[in-house]
Motif scaffolding. Structure first.
Motif, short mmCIF file in Angstrom:
data_model
loop_
_atom_site.label_atom_id
_atom_site.label_comp_id
_atom_site.label_asym_id
_atom_site.label_seq_id
_atom_site.Cartn_x
_atom_site.Cartn_y
_atom_site.Cartn_z
N GLU A 110 13.35 24.54 -18.35
CA GLU A 110 12.41 23.30 -18.02
C GLU A 110 11.22 23.73 -17.33
O GLU A 110 10.02 23.24 -17.38
CB GLU A 110 13.58 22.22 -17.41
CG GLU A 110 14.44 21.51 -18.24
CD GLU A 110 13.46 20.75 -19.22
OE1 GLU A 110 12.49 19.98 -18.99
OE2 GLU A 110 14.14 20.71 -20.49
N LEU A 141 8.55 25.36 -19.57
CA LEU A 141 8.16 24.70 -20.88
C LEU A 141 6.77 23.99 -20.83
O LEU A 141 6.48 23.38 -19.54
CB LEU A 141 9.12 23.42 -21.14
CG LEU A 141 10.49 23.75 -21.74
CD1 LEU A 141 11.17 22.65 -22.06
CD2 LEU A 141 10.06 24.54 -23.36
N PRO A 154 4.24 21.04 -21.04
CA PRO A 154 4.86 19.45 -20.80
C PRO A 154 5.30 18.79 -22.11
O PRO A 154 6.40 17.97 -21.79
CB PRO A 154 3.44 19.14 -20.03
CG PRO A 154 2.95 20.25 -19.30
CD PRO A 154 3.17 21.20 -20.26
N LYS A 185 8.97 19.16 -22.27
CA LYS A 185 9.78 18.85 -21.06
C LYS A 185 11.00 17.78 -21.41
O LYS A 185 10.45 16.73 -22.01
CB LYS A 185 9.27 18.61 -19.87
CG LYS A 185 8.61 19.66 -19.32
CD LYS A 185 7.99 19.62 -17.81
CE LYS A 185 6.99 20.55 -17.11
NZ LYS A 185 7.60 22.07 -16.86
N LYS A 210 0.41 23.47 -17.01
CA LYS A 210 1.01 24.84 -16.71
C LYS A 210 0.03 25.66 -15.90
O LYS A 210 -1.18 25.54 -16.17
CB LYS A 210 1.65 25.48 -18.04
CG LYS A 210 3.05 25.19 -18.20
CD LYS A 210 3.35 25.86 -19.61
CE LYS A 210 3.43 27.39 -19.46
NZ LYS A 210 3.66 28.02 -20.63
#
Lengths: 325, 325
Positions: free
Chosen positions: A279, A282, A284, A287, B176
């Motif tokens: 998680e 990942l 987004p 998720k 991210k």
């Protein structure tokens, strides 16, 4: 009754079963894999053992499915398997077809496990999922659009050889360094125990165990008792697997990832860090969308059922009736 | 004559074409993407422009294919696209079907490029390959068993968001850090130029260029003139792409990887380091087996042809005759 034969060829032993098209094992047996110097003699021996269980009046043999190391799905061969005594390219499917005169499908054990999960296990009705098998190494079977991903050379899904550490990673039997399976597998977690015993000064019951004696079951047992090194080894293993699976999810966008094999028996010890670090890493949009669950084919016969499921899968593709009588 | 419409929706402009089932563009046009406040008004405007090129006597419209950002293939929608003014979930396929009353297939631009390569480009006859598109970001379309891999959520192949650097990598628009496209894309190579200008003291013509002025074409031009920073930027970019592609190859075992888009125009500057670091990091069984080649659909109409190919692909799946009259 229509039946298929499922065969699981390992480095030391070969297991086989006569299985109904609904996944019920009617008969099973085993022989050592490498007593014969000539490959054809081994297949002949295996075939004779299988015939002892085949009842010509009751059983209508539909096909043979085989899970084997270094198996080439497209060609039906075993190619240059380092842990078998027979070298080069072995005509596995053809030799079995000569013995039994039925279609034979060959793939590696992780791919067989994935098809087994789809036909008889927790992936029924799923079109996109992945099975990770944790044994001596790490294998994977990828299913996309309801089909096993075999790839151009028949070697797709060898996720044990994606890279965790570039440059100075652990040495791998494949010739590379830093491969995932050198960290995440029965052997990988043993190597991690020894790394942690080297890095830290904590007391641990595992300080009295040699590398050869050490087993994943032992590591699980001591982790459950609170041994800090054993617990940390699961955390380390799960973190690496979860982190790498985040990249895998981006490739084929699976609905679920099934974990199969010895290490998965450790339950939360391994699943919790895998889920947490998956998680965390990942993209987004994914998720909360990917389930990480234990294989539903966790028993002694699973490799046989998985191998036999290759025939049920083939029949579905061929659109032949698979009504059970 | 049977025709399909190919539409390529970008953040600023929308291109469309009327394309034969053999990939010949008969008519094309473009409108700005975001002049209308309401999504349905934009589709209506676009439809009217398309109708100008449709000749009711000559053209039999078979279907519409669309490449669009954040497109969900399964649902025919655009979902939460950060670079479009319309928020939420946009019923793209349905709105176009209401306008033209023909089947409409929607996917992201990289997936459309992959289907285009399979139907009209260099991947004709291949069942397992990958197309990497290098534009503002990095997109990918994966084909396995002759089918586009869409995944459970329709987001498979977002390889731009696999992770290169854990923890302290470059910030990515997805939320991210360390994503592949922050290094390997038109924007990524610009960031690399600025990193190199910060790290090294070498003279470079690029020291007089602002980040906003800098373009991949400029970097290519200076690299070809021998500018050491520009050359190093291609080496750095190609090394990261090649290294990560080694993991991708293990997933789906492709016969070839096609590179499409702006950066691929730099030729050997980018292809040489990609090939070198791919081979260096490949699991031995794959070494020498994967071709890295330039897309054969490198022209202005490629996105339109790619989008229109979705319809040809759909017809093949539906087993409807696609005879051209």
């Amino acid at each position: 009754m229509k039946v298929s034969i499922g065969i699981d060829i390992g480095g030391t032993g070969t297991k086989f079963g006569i299985v109904t098209l609904e996944g019920k094992v009617l008969y099973q047996g085993a022989i050592p894999t490498q007593t014969e110097a000539v490959f054809a003699d081994y297949i002949h021996l295996l075939s004779n053992e299988i015939r002892k269980g085949l009842d010509q009046e009751k059983h209508e043999l539909i096909g043979i499915g085989v899970g084997a190391p270094n198996a080439n799905y497209h060609k039906g061969t075993i190619e240059h398997a380092p842990n078998l005594r027979w070298k080069g390219i072995l005509p596995l499917a053809k030799t079995l077809e000569d013995e039994f005169d039925v279609p034979t499908v060959v793939t590696n054990d992780a791919n067989a496990a994935a098809v087994g999960e789809m036909i008889f296990g927790g992936a029924k009705g799923m079109k996109d999922f992945i099975v990770i098998t944790l044994g001596t190494g790490l294998g994977a079977g990828i299913v996309s659009n309801g089909q096993l991903v075999n790839g151009a050379n028949g070697f797709a899904g060898e996720l044990g050889h994606t890279t965790v550490t570039y440059g100075n990673g652990r040495f791998c039997g494949c010739g590379k360094r830093g491969c995932l399976e050198t960290y995440v597998s029965a052997t990988g977690i043993k190597r991690t125990i020894y790394k942690l015993l080297a890095d830290y000064t904590e007391d641990s019951a595992l300080r009295s165990v040699s590398f050869d004696e050490l087993s994943p079951e032992m590591i699980t047992k001591y982790a459950l008792k609170g041994d800090i090194i054993a617990k940390q080894a699961f955390e380390y293993t799960g973190r690496i697997l979860g982190t790498k699976l985040a990249d895998t999810v981006i490739h084929t966008d699976p609905e679920a990832i099934f974990i199969f094999g010895g290490l998965s028996q450790a339950g939360d010890l391994i699943f919790n860090p895998v889920k947490e670090h998956l998680e965390l890493n990942l993209m987004p949009v994914f998720k909360g969308r990917v389930r990480v669950i234990s294989s539903q084919l966790q028993n002694q016969s699973a490799p046989i059922i998985g191998a036999s499921s290759l025939i049920v899968d083939k029949l579905k593709k061929d659109e032949i009736s698979i009504d059970v009588d």
